[in-house]
Design a protein around this motif. Structure first.
Motif, PDB file in Angstrom:
ATOM      1  N   GLY A 127       0.856  -1.182   0.000  1.00 48.69           N
ATOM      2  CA  GLY A 127       0.000   0.000   0.000  1.00 48.69           C
ATOM      3  C   GLY A 127       0.888   1.226   0.000  1.00 48.69           C
ATOM      4  N   LYS A 128       0.718   2.055   1.026  1.00 50.95           N
ATOM      5  CA  LYS A 128       1.508   3.276   1.052  1.00 50.95           C
ATOM      6  C   LYS A 128       2.867   3.056   1.722  1.00 50.95           C
ATOM      7  CE  LYS A 128      -2.169   6.669   0.877  1.00 50.95           C
ATOM      8  NZ  LYS A 128      -3.230   6.617   1.899  1.00 50.95           N
ATOM      9  N   LEU A 129       3.013   1.926   2.360  1.00 51.02           N
ATOM     10  CA  LEU A 129       4.242   1.695   3.117  1.00 51.02           C
ATOM     11  C   LEU A 129       5.305   1.091   2.220  1.00 51.02           C
ATOM     12  CD1 LEU A 129       5.693   1.461   5.900  1.00 51.02           C
ATOM     13  CD2 LEU A 129       4.798  -0.848   6.028  1.00 51.02           C
ATOM     14  N   ARG A 130       6.445   1.734   2.172  1.00 51.09           N
ATOM     15  CA  ARG A 130       7.555   1.206   1.382  1.00 51.09           C
ATOM     16  C   ARG A 130       8.458   0.431   2.322  1.00 51.09           C
ATOM     17  NH1 ARG A 130      10.197   3.821  -3.756  1.00 51.09           N
ATOM     18  NH2 ARG A 130       8.210   2.980  -4.446  1.00 51.09           N
ATOM     19  N   ALA A 131       8.383  -0.887   2.254  1.00 48.12           N
ATOM     20  CA  ALA A 131       9.137  -1.703   3.196  1.00 48.12           C
ATOM     21  C   ALA A 131      10.580  -1.887   2.752  1.00 48.12           C
ATOM     22  CB  ALA A 131       8.465  -3.066   3.349  1.00 48.12           C
ATOM     23  N   VAL A 132      10.770  -2.015   1.465  1.00 46.37           N
ATOM     24  CA  VAL A 132      12.127  -2.177   0.928  1.00 46.37           C
ATOM     25  C   VAL A 132      12.304  -1.132  -0.166  1.00 46.37           C
ATOM     26  CG1 VAL A 132      13.663  -3.707  -0.339  1.00 46.37           C
ATOM     27  CG2 VAL A 132      12.237  -4.632   1.466  1.00 46.37           C
ATOM     28  N   ASP A 133      13.404  -0.409  -0.075  1.00 47.76           N
ATOM     29  CA  ASP A 133      13.552   0.769  -0.925  1.00 47.76           C
ATOM     30  C   ASP A 133      14.834   0.700  -1.734  1.00 47.76           C
ATOM     31  OD1 ASP A 133      13.504   4.363  -0.214  1.00 47.76           O
ATOM     32  OD2 ASP A 133      13.335   3.206  -2.080  1.00 47.76           O
ATOM     33  N   ASN A 134      14.702   0.375  -3.002  1.00 45.19           N
ATOM     34  CA  ASN A 134      15.858   0.385  -3.909  1.00 45.19           C
ATOM     35  C   ASN A 134      17.067  -0.334  -3.328  1.00 45.19           C
ATOM     36  OD1 ASN A 134      15.565   1.596  -6.492  1.00 45.19           O
ATOM     37  ND2 ASN A 134      14.878   3.401  -5.363  1.00 45.19           N
ATOM     38  N   LEU A 135      16.814  -1.507  -2.862  1.00 41.37           N
ATOM     39  CA  LEU A 135      17.857  -2.228  -2.158  1.00 41.37           C
ATOM     40  C   LEU A 135      18.778  -2.946  -3.136  1.00 41.37           C
ATOM     41  CD1 LEU A 135      17.759  -3.773   1.132  1.00 41.37           C
ATOM     42  CD2 LEU A 135      18.213  -5.429  -0.629  1.00 41.37           C
ATOM     43  N   SER A 136      20.046  -2.710  -2.982  1.00 44.68           N
ATOM     44  CA  SER A 136      21.013  -3.418  -3.814  1.00 44.68           C
ATOM     45  C   SER A 136      21.990  -4.153  -2.923  1.00 44.68           C
ATOM     46  CB  SER A 136      21.758  -2.437  -4.717  1.00 44.68           C
ATOM     47  OG  SER A 136      20.873  -1.940  -5.690  1.00 44.68           O
ATOM     48  N   LEU A 137      22.037  -5.429  -3.128  1.00 47.84           N
ATOM     49  CA  LEU A 137      22.820  -6.293  -2.265  1.00 47.84           C
ATOM     50  C   LEU A 137      23.521  -7.298  -3.153  1.00 47.84           C
ATOM     51  CD1 LEU A 137      22.942  -6.789   0.877  1.00 47.84           C
ATOM     52  CD2 LEU A 137      21.254  -8.546   0.512  1.00 47.84           C
ATOM     53  N   SER A 138      24.714  -7.698  -2.774  1.00 43.84           N
ATOM     54  CA  SER A 138      25.408  -8.688  -3.583  1.00 43.84           C
ATOM     55  C   SER A 138      26.135  -9.668  -2.668  1.00 43.84           C
ATOM     56  CB  SER A 138      26.385  -7.978  -4.522  1.00 43.84           C
ATOM     57  OG  SER A 138      27.250  -8.929  -5.109  1.00 43.84           O
ATOM     58  N   LEU A 139      25.901 -10.940  -2.896  1.00 40.75           N
ATOM     59  CA  LEU A 139      26.538 -11.970  -2.079  1.00 40.75           C
ATOM     60  C   LEU A 139      27.496 -12.785  -2.921  1.00 40.75           C
ATOM     61  CD1 LEU A 139      23.593 -13.522  -0.013  1.00 40.75           C
ATOM     62  CD2 LEU A 139      25.306 -11.906   0.764  1.00 40.75           C
ATOM     63  N   GLU A 140      28.672 -13.064  -2.371  1.00 45.19           N
ATOM     64  CA  GLU A 140      29.618 -13.910  -3.091  1.00 45.19           C
ATOM     65  C   GLU A 140      29.466 -15.348  -2.657  1.00 45.19           C
ATOM     66  OE1 GLU A 140      33.191 -10.641  -3.549  1.00 45.19           O
ATOM     67  OE2 GLU A 140      33.613 -12.653  -2.775  1.00 45.19           O
ATOM     68  N   LYS A 141      29.890 -16.239  -3.525  1.00 46.73           N
ATOM     69  CA  LYS A 141      29.821 -17.659  -3.183  1.00 46.73           C
ATOM     70  C   LYS A 141      30.695 -17.925  -1.972  1.00 46.73           C
ATOM     71  CE  LYS A 141      29.107 -19.419  -7.787  1.00 46.73           C
ATOM     72  NZ  LYS A 141      29.904 -19.765  -8.952  1.00 46.73           N
ATOM     73  N   GLY A 142      30.157 -18.681  -1.036  1.00 47.55           N
ATOM     74  CA  GLY A 142      30.945 -19.082   0.122  1.00 47.55           C
ATOM     75  C   GLY A 142      30.962 -18.072   1.238  1.00 47.55           C
ATOM     76  N   GLU A 143      30.223 -16.966   1.067  1.00 48.66           N
ATOM     77  CA  GLU A 143      30.189 -15.950   2.110  1.00 48.66           C
ATOM     78  C   GLU A 143      29.303 -16.355   3.258  1.00 48.66           C
ATOM     79  OE1 GLU A 143      29.208 -11.894   0.097  1.00 48.66           O
ATOM     80  OE2 GLU A 143      29.523 -11.642   2.250  1.00 48.66           O
ATOM     81  N   ILE A 144      29.597 -15.789   4.420  1.00 46.72           N
ATOM     82  CA  ILE A 144      28.581 -15.787   5.473  1.00 46.72           C
ATOM     83  C   ILE A 144      28.309 -14.318   5.749  1.00 46.72           C
ATOM     84  CG2 ILE A 144      27.924 -16.473   7.791  1.00 46.72           C
ATOM     85  CD1 ILE A 144      29.897 -18.697   7.703  1.00 46.72           C
ATOM     86  N   ARG A 145      27.157 -13.840   5.247  1.00 54.28           N
ATOM     87  CA  ARG A 145      26.847 -12.415   5.359  1.00 54.28           C
ATOM     88  C   ARG A 145      25.853 -12.184   6.476  1.00 54.28           C
ATOM     89  NH1 ARG A 145      26.498  -7.975   1.633  1.00 54.28           N
ATOM     90  NH2 ARG A 145      28.034  -9.143   0.425  1.00 54.28           N
ATOM     91  N   GLY A 146      26.088 -11.162   7.240  1.00 55.75           N
ATOM     92  CA  GLY A 146      25.127 -10.795   8.274  1.00 55.75           C
ATOM     93  C   GLY A 146      24.226  -9.684   7.768  1.00 55.75           C
ATOM     94  N   LEU A 147      22.989  -9.729   8.153  1.00 55.35           N
ATOM     95  CA  LEU A 147      22.065  -8.651   7.785  1.00 55.35           C
ATOM     96  C   LEU A 147      21.476  -8.115   9.076  1.00 55.35           C
ATOM     97  CD1 LEU A 147      20.807  -7.226   5.315  1.00 55.35           C
ATOM     98  CD2 LEU A 147      18.927  -8.850   5.447  1.00 55.35           C
TER      99      LEU A 147
END
Lengths: 243, 299, 326
Positions: A19-39
């Motif tokens: 609706g009017k709520l923008r929960a995710v905004d132009n998010l750009s994320l990149s994960l490499e193979k074998g990573e352990i990424r924290g969010l």
């Protein structure tokens, strides 16, 4: 070019409106193979929504999700699983009317694994996670932490598991079980090359596990880097204090 | 095409609309219970039937036809109490213990309840048809003749619906119910005993069904299975109007009555019940949540 | 290591022995009872088929449909009408029946795919009522409330025994088929869907496909049962699509034990036997059944099968404890 080949997951200008709520905004994320990424990020920053977008539970309002170069944001959740992507839920969700072992079998069955192989691997995994003795227990007899552990270890039945998204895997979990979870993550990352994206509030655990951390705020990534870099980033400090 | 006497047409329409509105009472009960507890009570028709029987007993043995409206009120009270007991025994445990599949449980239990009541009615009152005396002599709306009973039942329904509306909007209880429908956890943290609310809501809901039964008792004969038709109409109305929407129920009730009477006039009168049902199927196919949006409960 | 789900019965040997004994009893029944009870059991087997197939959809897959009796009626009337109006041989009519009921099951399943439990109940209820109304309305074809005369499958002396074994065989096939399904991977998928549909999808289950399949299977089985029933009874009336029939099925399955293979079997036979044996008690029968269902549901008991399971598990635990002490 080298970096391109190593990229496993990429989101491009990912946006999700409710609706009017923008929960995710132009998010750009990149994960490499074998990573352990924290969010990480304050409450309401859109972390679970990101997981839902990647795993096909939500359709993005705009933008895309790319897995090994292929676009996946239009796939249904079960097809996402077939790509080798699994996820867990914030509140541990397991099949209540089945035993611990039966829960483990399902992700293997949907791959076409034979029952014998599936049972074998399931028991192996359960034994490794110290749940082995409980394999015939109904899941409703498990403690909260055990249920979370089951939820997590269930995902490893999928072979190959390329990407695993864990949503708050440590929340309210007994420290002993937390250790088992951490060990399992590290082992799977090391031995089977599973890439992880871990959403969590527990900064100490994240620091222990993750090589890189992305910080979310207001639906977008405001900082990325090692724990130290991110912890000293004034924008991050602001977001946690200010909101 | 047959030329229709406009008087006849108006008579039919008014008659149909009146019945539709009275059935709305029942649908109102179904929706109200759903709004608070998120369950469907499949035995609403049986409470309707009990209301009708109570009314019959009251006006033939206690009060007399002139006090028919008192009879309706007393029937409502009686069924209200019965509803509270039933809720406490059967429905309340749903929210306390570890019932995993609530809908499945509620469906099984309320269907069985319906079977129970119907058969108890046959045992208690026999498989006979009872016909309470009419409430009022035939009268006229403007110049149109209308059955006396239907006329006063209509007035009674309007009164009840208005009272219900006022209750919901103006009283503390009413606002508590509205709150529960919107945010169940929220009102619990506000210190309100939700279980008490549940019990009273159930009582009110079935009392409304009983009112419909009591009002329509002289119109449609009383027998142990008379509730099933009422259940059917009630469900038709909530499907058309949308579950959980009170204005929706009203509109749907009027609409149903209208469609049935129009169908009876212009098409075949013996398939009266079918037209409403066809309309229901059309709505289900096009807009399964009914004409009015159901407001999602926040918590 | 054998996969023992805690929902299964322990003590497999005793279980299968008692089943075998029962089967023997049942197979020899016609030699010891009269026509009346032969018919009672025949009808009981018919309900076994309906109860088992409904349990597959509602008990195991969690799609609490209230339209099962309608599929039996669709099958029954399809076969009857094809045979009487188009002169088809009876076996062809019976083959056509599940096609039409499974098709309707497919349509209903598609409509109900995204519906939450409450709406599913209402939609399936509405569907069943429409079928009932359609049959009543098209009385020129279906003879409505007067009843449609249906050519019988077996005639002459000994038909009672023939029908008995026919329905016994059909019931056995149905129960075995469903047992096979539940123990297969499909059974896991259906149970997963019932437990948590979202998680099922995330585990890779194509919930749409399996839900539709469950709908079509259960409605197809009901349809063929209805067809056989028509050609057994010689008469079809809209009474078979009365909501009471659906309530009956629910009662049978709940008392026997929802979410078990033997539950609908036990429930159907038990209820049908009790209903006929105590016929002179009239409505009290239904009162007792209704109270039993309410009690079972209220006490979270899984019906007769649930009690049997708990009992056998208690016994095996005592056995283990004794062996442990030694």
């Amino acid at each position: 070019m080298e970096k391109e080949n190593n990229e496993l997951l990429r989101t491009e200008n990912l946006t999700k409106d409710f609706g009017k709520l923008r929960a995710v905004d132009n998010l750009s994320l990149s994960l490499e193979k074998g990573e352990i990424r924290g969010l990480i990020g304050p409450n309401g920053s859109g972390k679970t929504t990101v997981v839902n977008l990647i795993t096909g539970v939500y359709r993005p309002t705009s933008g895309g999700v790319y897995f090994s170069g292929r676009r996946i944001d239009r796939l249904s959740p079960d097809n996402i699983t077939h790509e080798g992507i699994m996820r867990t839920f914030q509140v541990a969700r397991v099949f209540a009317d089945m035993s611990v072992l039966e829960n483990m079998l399902i992700p293997a069955f949907t791959q076409g694994t034979s029952r014998r192989e599936a049972r074998h691997r399931a028991q192996e995994l359960l034994d490794f996670c110290l749940l082995g003795k409980l394999s015939n227990e109904p899941t409703r007899n498990l403690s909260g932490g055990q249920t979370m552990l089951l939820q997590i270890v269930r995902g490893f039945m999928r072979q190959p598991l390329k990407l695993y998204l864990l949503d708050e895997p440590f929340a309210g979990v007994h420290p002993a079980i937390k250790d088992v979870i951490i060990n399992t993550i590290q082992k799977m990352n090391r031995e089977e090359g599973v890439t992880f994206l871990i959403v969590s509030h527990e900064l100490t655990t994240i620091r222990r596990l993750c090589s890189r951390i992305s910080v979310l705020h207001g639906g977008g990534v405001i900082s990325e880097g090692t724990m130290r870099e991110v912890a000293n980033d004034p924008r991050v400090i602001d977001s946690y204090l200010g909101g | 095409m047959v030329t229709i006497d406009s008087t006849l047409l108006s008579q039919y329409i008014i008659s149909g609309v009146v019945i539709g509105l009275i059935y709305s009472l029942m649908a109102m009960g179904i929706t109200f219970i759903y709004g608070i507890m998120r369950i469907i009570n499949w035995s609403m028709g049986e409470f309707y039937m009990i209301g009708g029987y109570l009314q019959y007993i009251i006006i033939t043995h206690l009060l007399g036809v002139e006090d028919w409206y008192l009879g309706v009120l007393l029937s409502m009270v009686g069924v209200f109490l019965l509803g509270m007991v039933v809720q406490g025994l059967l429905i309340k445990p749903m929210f306390q213990g570890s019932v995993e599949r609530r809908t499945e449980y509620a469906t099984i239990v309320t269907i069985s309840l319906g079977v129970l009541f119907t058969n108890v009615a046959v045992i208690g009152a026999g498989p006979f048809i009872y016909s309470p005396p009419g409430y009022y002599h035939g009268t006229r709306i403007i110049t149109l003749p209308v059955s006396g009973t239907r006329f006063v039942a209509f007035i009674g329904t309007i009164v009840l619906l208005s009272l219900f509306y006022l209750f919901l909007k103006k009283t503390w209880w009413g606002r508590a119910f509205q709150g529960a429908a919107q945010n169940r956890m929220g009102i619990q943290t506000a210190g309100i005993d939700v279980f008490r609310l549940d019990q009273i809501a159930f009582g009110i809901g079935v009392a409304l069904a009983a009112a419909a039964g009591a009002l329509l008792a002289p119109e449609f004969y009383l027998h142990p299975r008379c509730g099933s038709i009422a259940t059917m109409k009630g469900f038709e109305i909530i499907v058309i109007g949308g579950l959980g929407s009170i204005p929706g129920v009203l509109c749907a009730g009027l609409l149903l009555g209208l469609i049935e009477s129009l169908g009876a006039v212009f098409l075949n009168p013996s398939f009266r019940d079918v037209y409403g049902f066809l309309f229901l199927l059309a709505i289900l196919a096009i807009r399964p949540t009914g004409l009015f949006e159901e407001r999602e409960r926040v918590a | 290591m054998k996969e023992i789900s805690y929902t299964k019965i322990t003590g497999f040997k005793w279980y299968s022995l008692s089943i075998a004994a029962l089967l023997l009893l049942v197979a020899l029944l016609p030699f010891s009872t009269g026509q009346y009870y032969l018919q009672v059991f025949t009808v009981a087997f018919y309900y076994v088929i309906l109860a088992s197939s409904w349990n597959l959809l509602a008990g195991y897959t969690g799609q609490f449909s209230l339209a099962h009796h309608a599929f039996a009626a669709i099958g029954g009337y399809t076969s009857a009408l094809l045979v009487t109006n188009f002169g088809l041989p009876i076996w062809l009519g019976i083959l056509a029946a599940p096609l039409s009921s499974a098709l309707m099951g497919f349509i209903l399943g598609m409509l109900c795919l995204r519906m939450r439990a409450i709406y599913l109940a209402i939609a399936t209820w509405a569907f069943a009522e429409s079928v009932r109304i359609t049959i009543s309305m098209t009385y020129e074809i279906t003879r409505g409330d007067l009843g449609l005369a249906v050519p019988k499958l077996f005639v002459g002396k000994g038909q009672g025994v023939a029908y008995y074994y026919l329905f016994l065989g059909l019931a056995a096939v149905t129960v075995l088929m469903i047992m096979f399904i539940i123990r297969s991977k499909m059974g896991y998928y259906l149970r997963a869907i019932r437990n948590d549909e979202m998680v099922a999808r995330v585990m890779g289950i194509n919930t749409t496909r399996w839900k539709i399949l469950a709908f079509m299977l259960s409605s197809g089985i009901a349809g063929i049962a209805g067809a056989f029933y028509g050609h057994y009874n010689g008469l079809l009336t809209p009474v078979m699509i009365d909501f009471n029939e659906m309530a009956f099925i629910v009662i049978m399955v709940v008392i026997g034990g929802i979410r078990s293979i033997a539950g609908p079997l036990i429930g159907a036979i038990l209820i049908e036997l009790l209903t006929e044996t105590f016929r002179e008690f009239g409505e009290i029968r239904m009162v007792v059944f209704a109270l039993a269902v309410i009690a079972i549901a209220r006490l979270y008991n899984e019906g007769a099968m649930g009690t049997i399971r708990q009992f056998t598990q208690w016994i095996s635990r005592r056995k283990q404890a004794r062996e442990g002490v030694n």
